[in-house]
Write a protein that holds these residues in place. Structure first.
Motif, PDB file in Angstrom:
ATOM      1  N   TYR A   9       0.857  -1.186   0.000  1.00 31.42           N
ATOM      2  CA  TYR A   9       0.000   0.000   0.000  1.00 31.42           C
ATOM      3  C   TYR A   9       0.890   1.232   0.000  1.00 31.42           C
ATOM      4  CZ  TYR A   9      -3.215   3.647   1.408  1.00 31.42           C
ATOM      5  OH  TYR A   9      -3.941   4.814   1.459  1.00 31.42           O
ATOM      6  N   PRO A  25     -11.698   2.548   5.589  1.00 30.96           N
ATOM      7  CA  PRO A  25     -10.505   1.722   5.357  1.00 30.96           C
ATOM      8  C   PRO A  25      -9.983   1.868   3.934  1.00 30.96           C
ATOM      9  CG  PRO A  25     -12.475   0.354   5.374  1.00 30.96           C
ATOM     10  CD  PRO A  25     -12.908   1.730   5.804  1.00 30.96           C
ATOM     11  N   HIS A  28      -8.707  -4.189   2.956  1.00 35.86           N
ATOM     12  CA  HIS A  28      -9.144  -5.217   3.889  1.00 35.86           C
ATOM     13  C   HIS A  28      -8.063  -6.283   3.994  1.00 35.86           C
ATOM     14  CE1 HIS A  28     -13.673  -4.432   4.295  1.00 35.86           C
ATOM     15  NE2 HIS A  28     -13.149  -3.375   3.700  1.00 35.86           N
ATOM     16  N   VAL A  37       3.643  -1.549   3.794  1.00 36.91           N
ATOM     17  CA  VAL A  37       3.030  -0.223   3.864  1.00 36.91           C
ATOM     18  C   VAL A  37       4.118   0.831   3.708  1.00 36.91           C
ATOM     19  CG1 VAL A  37       1.643   1.350   5.265  1.00 36.91           C
ATOM     20  CG2 VAL A  37       1.268  -1.124   5.438  1.00 36.91           C
ATOM     21  N   THR A  39       5.141   4.568   4.389  1.00 39.30           N
ATOM     22  CA  THR A  39       4.731   5.631   5.302  1.00 39.30           C
ATOM     23  C   THR A  39       5.533   6.898   5.018  1.00 39.30           C
ATOM     24  OG1 THR A  39       6.324   5.222   7.100  1.00 39.30           O
ATOM     25  CG2 THR A  39       4.333   3.842   7.044  1.00 39.30           C
ATOM     26  N   SER A  67      -0.460   5.907   7.401  1.00 40.64           N
ATOM     27  CA  SER A  67      -0.987   5.203   6.239  1.00 40.64           C
ATOM     28  C   SER A  67      -2.032   4.196   6.726  1.00 40.64           C
ATOM     29  CB  SER A  67       0.135   4.476   5.504  1.00 40.64           C
ATOM     30  OG  SER A  67       1.105   5.394   5.031  1.00 40.64           O
ATOM     31  N   GLY A  68      -3.181   4.186   6.095  1.00 42.76           N
ATOM     32  CA  GLY A  68      -4.280   3.333   6.506  1.00 42.76           C
ATOM     33  C   GLY A  68      -5.544   4.172   6.661  1.00 42.76           C
ATOM     34  N   PRO A  69      -6.533   3.594   7.344  1.00 43.56           N
ATOM     35  CA  PRO A  69      -6.499   2.374   8.152  1.00 43.56           C
ATOM     36  C   PRO A  69      -6.808   1.121   7.338  1.00 43.56           C
ATOM     37  CG  PRO A  69      -8.588   3.474   8.466  1.00 43.56           C
ATOM     38  CD  PRO A  69      -7.777   4.364   7.550  1.00 43.56           C
ATOM     39  N   PHE A  70      -6.359  -0.018   7.891  1.00 45.23           N
ATOM     40  CA  PHE A  70      -6.607  -1.319   7.297  1.00 45.23           C
ATOM     41  C   PHE A  70      -7.681  -2.040   8.119  1.00 45.23           C
ATOM     42  CE2 PHE A  70      -2.307  -0.033   6.313  1.00 45.23           C
ATOM     43  CZ  PHE A  70      -2.282  -0.200   4.930  1.00 45.23           C
ATOM     44  N   MET A 200      -9.174  -1.415  12.433  1.00 53.08           N
ATOM     45  CA  MET A 200      -8.756  -0.195  11.731  1.00 53.08           C
ATOM     46  C   MET A 200      -7.331   0.214  12.086  1.00 53.08           C
ATOM     47  SD  MET A 200     -11.456   0.194   9.948  1.00 53.08           S
ATOM     48  CE  MET A 200     -11.564   1.817   9.234  1.00 53.08           C
ATOM     49  N   ALA A 202      -3.545   1.492  11.551  1.00 52.46           N
ATOM     50  CA  ALA A 202      -2.818   2.476  10.746  1.00 52.46           C
ATOM     51  C   ALA A 202      -1.446   2.706  11.368  1.00 52.46           C
ATOM     52  CB  ALA A 202      -3.597   3.787  10.643  1.00 52.46           C
TER      53      ALA A 202
END
Length: 337
Positions: A9, A25, A28, A37, A39, A67-70, A200, A202
């Motif tokens: 991501y 989000p 998922h 990720v 950042t 970065s996120g949220p997942f 959630m 991040a």
């Protein structure tokens, strides 16, 4: 999306988040996933040299992005999310630090007001040599320089708080957030209590390194490429953030004043050590008192962060924390550090 490096991501600047909670989000994931990720640093990459004073190039509240949220599909309130930091790599060959007026441990602040001039705002640029594993400090008013060990960490990581709250990414608390401890390095597993459906998760605010306490309030701030693995521990609550490494178990307290953060961390470690072993609570208290450590995360943020730590070898035949989640996730990501 399960298996090694299921996806990466990489957010655009306008996709970065500045709160935990109150966000939709971006992807998922589920327990057992390994993903990467990207950042950004706490200044959103806008501070690149001595002329880039943060007060001039940055704008509140757009500081300390994550970065996120997942959305973790199998996470529900009352569960614990295990997040294993498999690898943290600086995304650039430089990092920055700074001093600010009315911010930091050694100056007056809005909450500790004194009649003294504010600190000068100044920026330090650190060269990062990933191959040598060093971060170079260069004094701004002399020719002194010294290479410090490169020790990448994630400063801000957490889940959504409960009660429909949205909390600034600058604030550490029970949900995680701006914990600013160098113990959040590669090889560490973080345990966070789940407050909302999907957790959630991040993260952001990487540091190339940071001293214990983060005295000036700013680490060597970097963008990172971070690979992590997650697991969901069903039906097990975690009241405050906890860490586990190959050697230690650590607990985190966030509060003001500093002694309350200390008490939270020590109380949680004593209880955790007792629960993992056959130690009666006062015996655990005594052992932690004599064999424990109390690293300080930060003493500048909206809440202060204090850790309590003990070597697992000091405990009598400890059971596996969270069903062995740390060892399981470490094996899953072996070779990525």
């Amino acid at each position: 999306m399960t298996g090694m490096d299921a996806f990466t991501y990489r957010p655009a600047r306008d996709e970065l988040a500045y709160t935990f909670g109150g966000r939709m989000p971006v992807a998922h994931v589920r327990g057992g996933d390994v993903f990467t990720v990207v950042t950004e640093d706490c200044f959103v990459g806008l501070v690149r040299g001595p002329a880039d004073l943060p007060s001039e190039v940055c704008r509140m509240p757009y500081l300390n992005p994550v970065s996120g949220p997942f959305f973790v599909e199998d996470a529900e309130p009352g569960d614990t999310l295990a997040v294993h930091l498999a690898a943290i790599t600086p995304a650039r060959d430089w990092g920055v630090s700074s001093t600010f007026p009315h911010f930091g441990a050694l100056t007056s602040t809005s909450h500790t007001a004194t009649l003294q001039p504010p600190l000068e705002e100044r920026v330090w640029v650190y060269g990062i040599d990933r191959q040598a594993g060093t971060v170079r400090f260069q004094a701004t008013r002399s020719d002194h320089s010294v290479d410090l060990p490169l020790d990448p960490m994630i400063g801000t990581i957490g889940v959504a708080p409960g009660g429909f709250e949205a909390r600034s990414t600058l604030v550490p608390d029970t949900h995680g957030g701006n914990l600013d401890t160098p113990h959040l390095r590669a090889g560490t597993t973080l345990y966070l209590g789940v407050n909302v459906h999907g957790a959630m998760l991040a993260l952001g605010d990487g540091h190339a390194r940071q001293g214990e306490g983060e005295a000036c309030g700013v680490g060597v701030e970097i963008a990172t490429t971070t690979t992590l693995a997650i697991d969901v521990i069903k039906g097990v609550t975690t009241p405050w953030p906890r860490l586990e490494t190959d050697r230690d178990i650590l607990t985190i307290g966030c509060a003001r004043p500093l002694e309350d953060a200390y008490r939270i961390a020590q109380h949680d470690l004593v209880g955790w050590a007792s629960a993992l072993t056959d130690l009666e609570i006062l015996d655990a208290y005594q052992l932690v008192s004599q064999a424990g450590r109390a690293p300080i995360g930060n003493v500048c943020d909206a809440n202060y962060t204090v850790l309590a730590a003990i070597d697992k070898a000091r405990l009598p035949a400890p059971g596996a924390a969270y069903g062995g989640a740390h060892e399981r996730l470490r094996r899953l990501t072996s070779g990525l550090r």
